[in-house]
Design an enzyme around this catalytic site. Sequence first.
Site, mmCIF file in Angstrom:
data_model
loop_
_atom_site.group_PDB
_atom_site.id
_atom_site.type_symbol
_atom_site.label_atom_id
_atom_site.label_comp_id
_atom_site.label_asym_id
_atom_site.label_seq_id
_atom_site.Cartn_x
_atom_site.Cartn_y
_atom_site.Cartn_z
ATOM 1 N N LYS A 182 0.871 -1.183 0.000
ATOM 2 C CA LYS A 182 0.000 0.000 0.000
ATOM 3 C C LYS A 182 0.907 1.232 0.000
ATOM 4 O O LYS A 182 1.484 1.599 1.016
ATOM 5 C CB LYS A 182 -0.908 -0.045 1.231
ATOM 6 C CG LYS A 182 -1.373 1.288 1.785
ATOM 7 C CD LYS A 182 -2.465 1.936 0.957
ATOM 8 C CE LYS A 182 -2.892 3.265 1.604
ATOM 9 N NZ LYS A 182 -2.090 4.410 1.144
ATOM 10 N N GLU A 257 7.581 1.000 12.324
ATOM 11 C CA GLU A 257 8.679 1.985 12.357
ATOM 12 C C GLU A 257 8.020 3.359 12.332
ATOM 13 O O GLU A 257 7.476 3.766 11.312
ATOM 14 C CB GLU A 257 9.595 1.751 11.152
ATOM 15 C CG GLU A 257 11.021 2.179 11.417
ATOM 16 C CD GLU A 257 11.279 3.597 11.000
ATOM 17 O OE1 GLU A 257 10.990 4.500 11.812
ATOM 18 O OE2 GLU A 257 11.757 3.799 9.877
ATOM 19 N N CYS A 291 12.191 10.102 9.774
ATOM 20 C CA CYS A 291 11.996 9.729 11.174
ATOM 21 C C CYS A 291 13.285 9.940 11.967
ATOM 22 O O CYS A 291 13.260 10.148 13.169
ATOM 23 C CB CYS A 291 11.541 8.283 11.265
ATOM 24 S SG CYS A 291 12.503 7.176 10.238
ATOM 25 N N GLU A 388 7.190 15.743 17.060
ATOM 26 C CA GLU A 388 7.804 15.530 15.752
ATOM 27 C C GLU A 388 7.199 16.523 14.757
ATOM 28 O O GLU A 388 5.981 16.586 14.606
ATOM 29 C CB GLU A 388 7.554 14.103 15.274
ATOM 30 C CG GLU A 388 8.279 13.802 13.977
ATOM 31 C CD GLU A 388 8.046 12.374 13.472
ATOM 32 O OE1 GLU A 388 6.896 11.929 13.480
ATOM 33 O OE2 GLU A 388 9.029 11.730 13.083
HETATM 34 P P1 NDP Z 1 0.514 8.272 8.109
HETATM 35 O O1 NDP Z 1 0.945 7.507 9.287
HETATM 36 O O2 NDP Z 1 -0.914 8.704 8.031
HETATM 37 O O3 NDP Z 1 0.822 7.464 6.762
HETATM 38 C C1 NDP Z 1 1.793 6.444 6.594
HETATM 39 C C2 NDP Z 1 1.228 5.331 5.712
HETATM 40 O O4 NDP Z 1 0.124 4.709 6.367
HETATM 41 C C3 NDP Z 1 0.666 5.824 4.381
HETATM 42 O O5 NDP Z 1 0.844 4.836 3.397
HETATM 43 C C4 NDP Z 1 -0.795 6.004 4.714
HETATM 44 O O6 NDP Z 1 -1.621 6.031 3.581
HETATM 45 C C5 NDP Z 1 -1.055 4.792 5.575
HETATM 46 N N1 NDP Z 1 -2.202 4.913 6.465
HETATM 47 C C6 NDP Z 1 -2.859 6.034 6.868
HETATM 48 N N2 NDP Z 1 -3.869 5.724 7.709
HETATM 49 C C7 NDP Z 1 -3.861 4.371 7.840
HETATM 50 C C8 NDP Z 1 -4.644 3.431 8.582
HETATM 51 N N3 NDP Z 1 -5.664 3.808 9.357
HETATM 52 N N4 NDP Z 1 -4.329 2.120 8.519
HETATM 53 C C9 NDP Z 1 -3.296 1.702 7.766
HETATM 54 N N5 NDP Z 1 -2.539 2.527 7.018
HETATM 55 C C10 NDP Z 1 -2.798 3.855 7.060
HETATM 56 O O7 NDP Z 1 1.442 9.537 7.957
HETATM 57 P P2 NDP Z 1 1.097 10.916 7.220
HETATM 58 O O8 NDP Z 1 1.359 10.728 5.791
HETATM 59 O O9 NDP Z 1 -0.249 11.456 7.571
HETATM 60 O O10 NDP Z 1 2.167 11.853 7.899
HETATM 61 C C11 NDP Z 1 1.846 12.390 9.190
HETATM 62 C C12 NDP Z 1 3.011 12.341 10.109
HETATM 63 O O11 NDP Z 1 3.453 10.984 10.263
HETATM 64 C C13 NDP Z 1 4.234 13.068 9.642
HETATM 65 O O12 NDP Z 1 4.149 14.433 9.888
HETATM 66 C C14 NDP Z 1 5.281 12.377 10.459
HETATM 67 O O13 NDP Z 1 5.263 12.897 11.752
HETATM 68 C C15 NDP Z 1 4.828 10.947 10.499
HETATM 69 N N6 NDP Z 1 5.463 10.094 9.454
HETATM 70 C C16 NDP Z 1 6.519 9.335 9.815
HETATM 71 C C17 NDP Z 1 7.180 8.584 8.863
HETATM 72 C C18 NDP Z 1 8.386 7.770 9.218
HETATM 73 O O14 NDP Z 1 9.280 7.588 8.388
HETATM 74 N N7 NDP Z 1 8.466 7.210 10.408
HETATM 75 C C19 NDP Z 1 6.775 8.575 7.469
HETATM 76 C C20 NDP Z 1 5.599 9.359 7.190
HETATM 77 C C21 NDP Z 1 4.990 10.094 8.169
HETATM 78 P P3 NDP Z 1 -2.095 7.473 3.021
HETATM 79 O O15 NDP Z 1 -0.851 8.261 2.766
HETATM 80 O O16 NDP Z 1 -2.808 7.115 1.794
HETATM 81 O O17 NDP Z 1 -2.953 8.098 4.094
#
Ligand code: NDP
Length: 484
Positions: A182, A257, A291, A388
């Site tokens: 996904k 992660e 991250c 963060e």
């Molecule tokens: P999310 O946690 O929402 O997204 C990460 C992934 O999870 C995306 O593929 C997203 O899909 C998917 N996702 C979202 N909601 C669900 C759910 N309920 N069940 C399963 N999968 C889901 O991060 P955001 O993109 O909203 O970013 C927000 C914050 O998250 C950032 O500001 C940062 O703080 C953190 N982040 C951390 C990352 C890391 O490397 N550890 C990477 C990205 C974000 P979709 O994008 O389609 O919603």
Amino acid sequence: MSDNFFRLNLIDGEWQASAAGQWFDKAEPATGERLCQVTASTPADVDAAVAAARRQFDGGAWSQLPGAARGRLLNRLADLLEAKAEDFAQLLAREQGRALMEMRMLDVPMAIDTLRYFAGWADKLEGRQIPTAGFMGRPTFNYTVREAVGVAALIVPWNAPLMIGAWKLGPALAAGCTVVVKPSEDAPLALSALAALAAEAGFPPGVINVVQGLGPAVGRALTTHPGVDKISFTGSTVVGRQIAAEAGPLFKRLTLELGGKAPQIILEDAVLEQAIGGCAMGLFVDQGQTCAAGTRILVHRSRYEAVLQALAGAARSLQLGDPFNPATQMGALISERHAQRVRSHIDAARQAGAQMLAGDEAVPERGFFVRPTIFGGVTPDMAIAREEVFGPVGVVIPFDSDDEAVALANDSAYGLSATLWTQNLTKAHSLAARLKVGAVAINGWSPLDARLPWGGGKDSGVGRDLSRAALDGYLEEKVVTVVM
Ligand code: NDP
């Protein structure tokens, strides 16, 4: 590769739009213009993808392949990716708005190396022979075999889709799992292109499926699906916690992660020039959208003013703009929604009394840009020092002793990584042992490598990506006992 305007699902070897007929737009971060339209999948698409993965896992052609053959396929995929490295770098720069140079130097080479590293493991999944005292007076012969856990849901974020995609695909496929990927709605392109290459490499249809769509609909349908055995998720702590709460009672294997607020500790004896350059890199690479971003710069008070001014100067001098311009050092943030989120953190910090030394210079007129920002006058209890931000925003905080530096570093909900800058290696090792994180880098910012485990504790998640530890997350150890 990048001229295809529509992004589809890949299910059982067929590229297809969701039957629901809904689409969403993906914008190009550096211009704000529409880049492509993406099929918005539903739980029915997830059902079809999981069923295809299940068929291959439960007796399909994939399940009959020996490890060496899986390794050859992964190596072929790595070779194809290497042959198209420049195309992928350009696609990523367009999709993410990051400087092309970063994609060429970091994301694409690491994705290739990661696939090759795990290809090498595919025929080395050996069990153990374990002696015991026997059973009821009879000797026993005991051995273990390591079996793939089953169908893995790989949920990939937008901040490094190709690289993190490879971190998950490599060990899953080497172990013999089948997968449903996904991609983030904000980064649907690179993973589609990688899946197309995997088909060209010869992976049987249904081994790698891709379901595009929105997180709450598609991601959640995957993580709660009865046909999914393992979830590997990289993303926010909020969503990670939700997945743990919902998938835990279903006993799915989890690797999470999540977020970070990494400290970068500059001790009194650090070589300042080296520390400042390294800290700036740790803070600003990928526009701070990692991250591991070293956003809390903790400095011995004797060097505080020098570091604060030097980092502010480095931030002010960074050239923002078109990712394809060789002079560009920093690109755009992933989306306007995310840029607004970062700006609101900056505004809140100013209102709380933090002193902004860099960050209010002009940004390019189009696109989702935020200037690299440095705050002084920050106290450890301020939100900007604790939450963060996931953008190019750093705080500089002084300390007076090593004990205080360790206490400040550990005073965080997160526990992913940390950086130490010092010439005293004895002290570096003893402080590294006291930091409650999954990775400590000494005199350099978190050098990621396929051979090194990557992951953290506390609100930064559970389990590890990369290394042999990641592979273990896709395997079960079964014991067989012969009572003789
Ligand atoms: P999310 O946690 O929402 O997204 C990460 C992934 O999870 C995306 O593929 C997203 O899909 C998917 N996702 C979202 N909601 C669900 C759910 N309920 N069940 C399963 N999968 C889901 O991060 P955001 O993109 O909203 O970013 C927000 C914050 O998250 C950032 O500001 C940062 O703080 C953190 N982040 C951390 C990352 C890391 O490397 N550890 C990477 C990205 C974000 P979709 O994008 O389609 O919603």
